[in-house]
Design an enzyme around this catalytic site. Sequence first.
Site, PDB file in Angstrom:
ATOM      1  N   CYS A  52       0.848  -1.188   0.000  1.00 49.44           N
ATOM      2  CA  CYS A  52       0.000   0.000   0.000  1.00 49.44           C
ATOM      3  C   CYS A  52       0.885   1.240   0.000  1.00 49.44           C
ATOM      4  O   CYS A  52       1.885   1.287   0.726  1.00 49.44           O
ATOM      5  CB  CYS A  52      -0.900  -0.012   1.231  1.00 49.44           C
ATOM      6  SG  CYS A  52      -2.015   1.403   1.346  1.00 49.44           S
TER       7      CYS A  52
ATOM      8  N   GLU B 217      -8.696  -0.939  -2.862  1.00 47.83           N
ATOM      9  CA  GLU B 217      -9.116   0.466  -2.821  1.00 47.83           C
ATOM     10  C   GLU B 217     -10.480   0.622  -2.147  1.00 47.83           C
ATOM     11  O   GLU B 217     -10.698   1.576  -1.400  1.00 47.83           O
ATOM     12  CB  GLU B 217      -9.113   1.078  -4.225  1.00 47.83           C
ATOM     13  CG  GLU B 217      -7.754   1.091  -4.910  1.00 47.83           C
ATOM     14  CD  GLU B 217      -6.615   1.635  -4.070  1.00 47.83           C
ATOM     15  OE1 GLU B 217      -6.829   2.571  -3.262  1.00 47.83           O
ATOM     16  OE2 GLU B 217      -5.491   1.130  -4.194  1.00 47.83           O
TER      17      GLU B 217
END
Length: 153
Positions: free
Chosen positions: A90, A133
């Site tokens: 991430c 997401e």
Amino acid sequence: MIKKILTYPENKEILTQKSEKIEEITDEIKTLAQDLMDTLKSHKTGVGISAIQIGVAKRMCIIKDNINYIVMINPYITKERGGVLFEEGCLSAPGVTKKVMRAQKVWCNYTDLQGNHKTLDQGGLVSVIIQHELDHFEGWCHVFENIKTEEES
């Protein structure tokens, strides 16, 4: 404009907020999309980014599908199939990864920047990016589980 990507745990209060639905595609929303695009493109390894990662709690993300970038407003998964264990990273947790069980293929509805309703059905990496997401919209990222906060140290 390239924005600073917020990192965990320093920005835990912001990154764990739930994102709000976008009701109207305004000039402000179009600017947000451009900022997200510029920011994602500036990080060569990034394949997706959610608005909360630059401090805006709105349900918008951009995913990279090979060489194409897709702006997704208010995306949601309508169907999923199979399972795959995937090592995820991430942008808000540089250098940290975690193995996460994800659907192998997802069907996702969203609105594009022109207000068109679209459906995307993808498997493999793109499926994983979409699921990652959308987790950010709920104030979570599985990769954060591998980071100790000050309270836990």
